[in-house]
Design a protein around this motif. Sequence first.
Motif, PDB file in Angstrom:
ATOM      1  N   LEU A  44       0.830  -1.201   0.000  1.00 31.79           N
ATOM      2  CA  LEU A  44       0.000   0.000   0.000  1.00 31.79           C
ATOM      3  C   LEU A  44       0.870   1.259   0.000  1.00 31.79           C
ATOM      4  O   LEU A  44       0.550   2.238  -0.687  1.00 31.79           O
ATOM      5  CB  LEU A  44      -0.945  -0.001   1.210  1.00 31.79           C
ATOM      6  CG  LEU A  44      -1.982  -1.121   1.237  1.00 31.79           C
ATOM      7  CD1 LEU A  44      -2.755  -1.082   2.546  1.00 31.79           C
ATOM      8  CD2 LEU A  44      -2.923  -1.017   0.049  1.00 31.79           C
ATOM      9  N   GLN A  45       1.968   1.234   0.749  1.00 35.12           N
ATOM     10  CA  GLN A  45       2.886   2.373   0.768  1.00 35.12           C
ATOM     11  C   GLN A  45       3.482   2.606  -0.619  1.00 35.12           C
ATOM     12  O   GLN A  45       3.565   3.753  -1.090  1.00 35.12           O
ATOM     13  CB  GLN A  45       4.000   2.140   1.785  1.00 35.12           C
ATOM     14  CG  GLN A  45       3.522   2.112   3.213  1.00 35.12           C
ATOM     15  CD  GLN A  45       4.560   1.597   4.185  1.00 35.12           C
ATOM     16  OE1 GLN A  45       5.732   1.429   3.845  1.00 35.12           O
ATOM     17  NE2 GLN A  45       4.129   1.312   5.415  1.00 35.12           N
ATOM     18  N   ARG A  46       3.864   1.530  -1.289  1.00 31.28           N
ATOM     19  CA  ARG A  46       4.424   1.642  -2.637  1.00 31.28           C
ATOM     20  C   ARG A  46       3.390   2.187  -3.606  1.00 31.28           C
ATOM     21  O   ARG A  46       3.670   3.067  -4.416  1.00 31.28           O
ATOM     22  CB  ARG A  46       4.939   0.276  -3.111  1.00 31.28           C
ATOM     23  CG  ARG A  46       5.584   0.313  -4.498  1.00 31.28           C
ATOM     24  CD  ARG A  46       6.272  -0.994  -4.852  1.00 31.28           C
ATOM     25  NE  ARG A  46       5.504  -2.185  -4.530  1.00 31.28           N
ATOM     26  CZ  ARG A  46       4.572  -2.716  -5.315  1.00 31.28           C
ATOM     27  NH1 ARG A  46       4.258  -2.160  -6.465  1.00 31.28           N
ATOM     28  NH2 ARG A  46       3.937  -3.825  -4.942  1.00 31.28           N
ATOM     29  N   TRP A  47       2.153   1.672  -3.516  1.00 30.36           N
ATOM     30  CA  TRP A  47       1.075   2.153  -4.390  1.00 30.36           C
ATOM     31  C   TRP A  47       0.818   3.634  -4.183  1.00 30.36           C
ATOM     32  O   TRP A  47       0.552   4.360  -5.139  1.00 30.36           O
ATOM     33  CB  TRP A  47      -0.205   1.365  -4.148  1.00 30.36           C
ATOM     34  CG  TRP A  47      -0.171  -0.039  -4.670  1.00 30.36           C
ATOM     35  CD1 TRP A  47       0.795  -0.626  -5.429  1.00 30.36           C
ATOM     36  CD2 TRP A  47      -1.171  -1.039  -4.467  1.00 30.36           C
ATOM     37  NE1 TRP A  47       0.467  -1.935  -5.696  1.00 30.36           N
ATOM     38  CE2 TRP A  47      -0.739  -2.208  -5.117  1.00 30.36           C
ATOM     39  CE3 TRP A  47      -2.380  -1.053  -3.780  1.00 30.36           C
ATOM     40  CZ2 TRP A  47      -1.485  -3.376  -5.123  1.00 30.36           C
ATOM     41  CZ3 TRP A  47      -3.120  -2.212  -3.781  1.00 30.36           C
ATOM     42  CH2 TRP A  47      -2.678  -3.369  -4.448  1.00 30.36           C
ATOM     43  N   ARG A  48       0.875   4.103  -2.924  1.00 30.90           N
ATOM     44  CA  ARG A  48       0.683   5.537  -2.671  1.00 30.90           C
ATOM     45  C   ARG A  48       1.766   6.339  -3.364  1.00 30.90           C
ATOM     46  O   ARG A  48       1.493   7.369  -3.970  1.00 30.90           O
ATOM     47  CB  ARG A  48       0.684   5.837  -1.165  1.00 30.90           C
ATOM     48  CG  ARG A  48      -0.593   5.446  -0.478  1.00 30.90           C
ATOM     49  CD  ARG A  48      -0.730   6.102   0.893  1.00 30.90           C
ATOM     50  NE  ARG A  48       0.399   5.903   1.781  1.00 30.90           N
ATOM     51  CZ  ARG A  48       0.547   4.879   2.610  1.00 30.90           C
ATOM     52  NH1 ARG A  48      -0.366   3.924   2.662  1.00 30.90           N
ATOM     53  NH2 ARG A  48       1.595   4.800   3.401  1.00 30.90           N
ATOM     54  N   GLY A  49       2.994   5.868  -3.287  1.00 28.89           N
ATOM     55  CA  GLY A  49       4.111   6.558  -3.940  1.00 28.89           C
ATOM     56  C   GLY A  49       3.978   6.572  -5.450  1.00 28.89           C
ATOM     57  O   GLY A  49       4.329   7.552  -6.114  1.00 28.89           O
ATOM     58  N   GLU A  50       3.464   5.489  -6.015  1.00 29.24           N
ATOM     59  CA  GLU A  50       3.282   5.377  -7.466  1.00 29.24           C
ATOM     60  C   GLU A  50       1.994   6.045  -7.942  1.00 29.24           C
ATOM     61  O   GLU A  50       1.819   6.264  -9.135  1.00 29.24           O
ATOM     62  CB  GLU A  50       3.251   3.902  -7.883  1.00 29.24           C
ATOM     63  CG  GLU A  50       4.539   3.161  -7.633  1.00 29.24           C
ATOM     64  CD  GLU A  50       4.397   1.653  -7.829  1.00 29.24           C
ATOM     65  OE1 GLU A  50       3.254   1.152  -7.982  1.00 29.24           O
ATOM     66  OE2 GLU A  50       5.434   0.974  -7.826  1.00 29.24           O
ATOM     67  N   GLY A  51       1.077   6.289  -7.004  1.00 28.12           N
ATOM     68  CA  GLY A  51      -0.218   6.851  -7.381  1.00 28.12           C
ATOM     69  C   GLY A  51      -1.145   5.836  -8.028  1.00 28.12           C
ATOM     70  O   GLY A  51      -2.040   6.208  -8.776  1.00 28.12           O
ATOM     71  N   THR A  52      -0.947   4.541  -7.719  1.00 25.33           N
ATOM     72  CA  THR A  52      -1.745   3.499  -8.372  1.00 25.33           C
ATOM     73  C   THR A  52      -2.819   2.888  -7.475  1.00 25.33           C
ATOM     74  O   THR A  52      -3.683   2.199  -7.976  1.00 25.33           O
ATOM     75  CB  THR A  52      -0.840   2.351  -8.876  1.00 25.33           C
ATOM     76  OG1 THR A  52      -0.111   1.825  -7.767  1.00 25.33           O
ATOM     77  CG2 THR A  52       0.124   2.839  -9.931  1.00 25.33           C
ATOM     78  N   GLY A  53      -2.762   3.116  -6.203  1.00 29.36           N
ATOM     79  CA  GLY A  53      -3.726   2.527  -5.279  1.00 29.36           C
ATOM     80  C   GLY A  53      -4.952   3.401  -5.088  1.00 29.36           C
ATOM     81  O   GLY A  53      -5.165   4.376  -5.825  1.00 29.36           O
ATOM     82  N   PRO A  54      -5.763   3.068  -4.101  1.00 26.74           N
ATOM     83  CA  PRO A  54      -6.965   3.876  -3.824  1.00 26.74           C
ATOM     84  C   PRO A  54      -6.594   5.231  -3.233  1.00 26.74           C
ATOM     85  O   PRO A  54      -5.513   5.399  -2.659  1.00 26.74           O
ATOM     86  CB  PRO A  54      -7.731   3.023  -2.808  1.00 26.74           C
ATOM     87  CG  PRO A  54      -6.693   2.204  -2.134  1.00 26.74           C
ATOM     88  CD  PRO A  54      -5.640   1.943  -3.167  1.00 26.74           C
ATOM     89  N   ARG A  55      -7.491   6.190  -3.371  1.00 29.39           N
ATOM     90  CA  ARG A  55      -7.280   7.505  -2.775  1.00 29.39           C
ATOM     91  C   ARG A  55      -7.259   7.346  -1.259  1.00 29.39           C
ATOM     92  O   ARG A  55      -7.880   6.439  -0.714  1.00 29.39           O
ATOM     93  CB  ARG A  55      -8.376   8.466  -3.202  1.00 29.39           C
ATOM     94  CG  ARG A  55      -8.328   8.777  -4.685  1.00 29.39           C
ATOM     95  CD  ARG A  55      -9.379   9.749  -5.125  1.00 29.39           C
ATOM     96  NE  ARG A  55     -10.706   9.233  -4.757  1.00 29.39           N
ATOM     97  CZ  ARG A  55     -11.743   9.995  -4.468  1.00 29.39           C
ATOM     98  NH1 ARG A  55     -11.649  11.291  -4.489  1.00 29.39           N
ATOM     99  NH2 ARG A  55     -12.897   9.453  -4.152  1.00 29.39           N
ATOM    100  N   TYR A  56      -6.547   8.230  -0.596  1.00 24.05           N
ATOM    101  CA  TYR A  56      -6.380   8.124   0.854  1.00 24.05           C
ATOM    102  C   TYR A  56      -6.356   9.502   1.489  1.00 24.05           C
ATOM    103  O   TYR A  56      -6.192  10.515   0.809  1.00 24.05           O
ATOM    104  CB  TYR A  56      -5.097   7.365   1.192  1.00 24.05           C
ATOM    105  CG  TYR A  56      -3.842   8.029   0.684  1.00 24.05           C
ATOM    106  CD1 TYR A  56      -3.110   8.879   1.506  1.00 24.05           C
ATOM    107  CD2 TYR A  56      -3.381   7.827  -0.606  1.00 24.05           C
ATOM    108  CE1 TYR A  56      -1.960   9.498   1.053  1.00 24.05           C
ATOM    109  CE2 TYR A  56      -2.241   8.435  -1.073  1.00 24.05           C
ATOM    110  CZ  TYR A  56      -1.533   9.267  -0.244  1.00 24.05           C
ATOM    111  OH  TYR A  56      -0.400   9.885  -0.696  1.00 24.05           O
TER     112      TYR A  56
END
Length: 86
Positions: A44-56
């Motif tokens: 999830l941390q990696r996805w946040r950095g990449e901008g690929t996961g859900p909004r948070y």
Amino acid sequence: MVYPTPSFDGNTPQADTAYLSPGDRRVLNENELAQRWGVSPKTLQRWRGEGTGPRYLKLSRRVSYPIETIVEFEQRVLHRSTSERG
């Protein structure tokens, strides 16, 4: 359970999500979402950095995922067959 609170004009009660009981939470923290999806918090941390996961939400150092954005993300990545492009 949502408890009524006075509106800004002081006359009409309205629901305020700041007074939700723990069972009515509208966000998941990083560990809860990782457990829900069977991934690690690092993913999830990696996805946040990449901008690929859900909004948070990020308030100070705390990261939370609103349930609405989790469901929206799950619907967006839902596939009917392996031949669909992701």
